[in-house]
Design an enzyme around this catalytic site. Sequence first.
Site: not given
Ligand code: NAP
Length: 296
Positions: A107, A71
């Site tokens: 998004d 992305k």
């Molecule tokens: P990402 O860039 O990998 O970011 C992950 C985030 O989760 C970071 O802020 C990370 O914190 C945090 N995190 C992970 N494990 C954690 C824990 N145990 N406790 C607290 N914080 C934790 O991922 P992303 O692309 O942003 O996606 C994140 C989520 O959003 C995923 O579940 C994805 O499926 C969902 N999502 C949904 C949609 C939708 O259309 N519904 C769209 C996009 C994303 P750190 O920085 O501390 O590691």
Amino acid sequence: MTVDGRTALTGIVGYPVSHSLSPLMHNAAFGELGLNMVYLPFSVAPEALPQGVAGLAALGVRGFNVTIPHKVAILPLLHEITPEARAIGAVNTVLNRDGLLTGYNTDGIGLLRALEGEFGFYPAGRSVLLLGAGGAARSAVAALSLAGAARVVVANRTKERGEELVASVAPHLPGTLLQSAPFTLLSDAGFLSGFDLLVNTTSVGMGGSAFGDLALTGLPPHAAIYDMVYAPLETPLMEQGRGVGLPVANGIGMLVAQGEAAFTIWTGQQPPAGCMKRAVLEGIGAATLDIVRQSK
Ligand code: NAP
């Protein structure tokens, strides 16, 4: 669906892409509208992204979605980037017009449409607390700010990452007070009392995992809780929110709305109401059945 010499091609570029629900959503909508279009998964390794994108342009695909891990890496490979995608710093949808590639990010609009549909929530003048500082949080900050939110606070487990996010998007989003906060403040009911909406943008909740100490009782009675996670459909955060009497929703609405927005970018048409959501829910049902079968 019949593929012939005139079929227009779309798809998703990611690594991996086998888990994606987007092919189900888009092909269902193409089918229902009788459009001669098809949506395919393209698994492209990071080092092959430049050749992959050039290849898709050369083949004349109408457009494609972009997912993890491409992305951000795709930005320098495109000819134009919308201001919103530029502010977010990531692209999830590309339109190909005779070789001119334009990058969008749907998004954010997906989140706004979901908030409107689920809660009748409009960000103008409101205060929002975001949990997380990854890619999903970036699109949420930009969308909420461009829609007029008064204040957006990013609370992230790794505090520095939250601070970096705010510092990098703030110059693009001057109309909103953007702040970061330590995760530890989430157990402080007084801190939560200042927000109209809480959005979980972290992966916490996937597979049923839960946040530790979250003082949801502090949220005001008019507040709502949006969880971007959609597997399981009822997340622990949603259960906690229901427990304190607040409206809650999972990430399905956002997933579907970002897909609907990409569909319109490529076709100029709205997908039939409910069609993409049905396809996603059927897909999730099938995925759940697969997991159950594998675990037996
Ligand atoms: P990402 O860039 O990998 O970011 C992950 C985030 O989760 C970071 O802020 C990370 O914190 C945090 N995190 C992970 N494990 C954690 C824990 N145990 N406790 C607290 N914080 C934790 O991922 P992303 O692309 O942003 O996606 C994140 C989520 O959003 C995923 O579940 C994805 O499926 C969902 N999502 C949904 C949609 C939708 O259309 N519904 C769209 C996009 C994303 P750190 O920085 O501390 O590691």
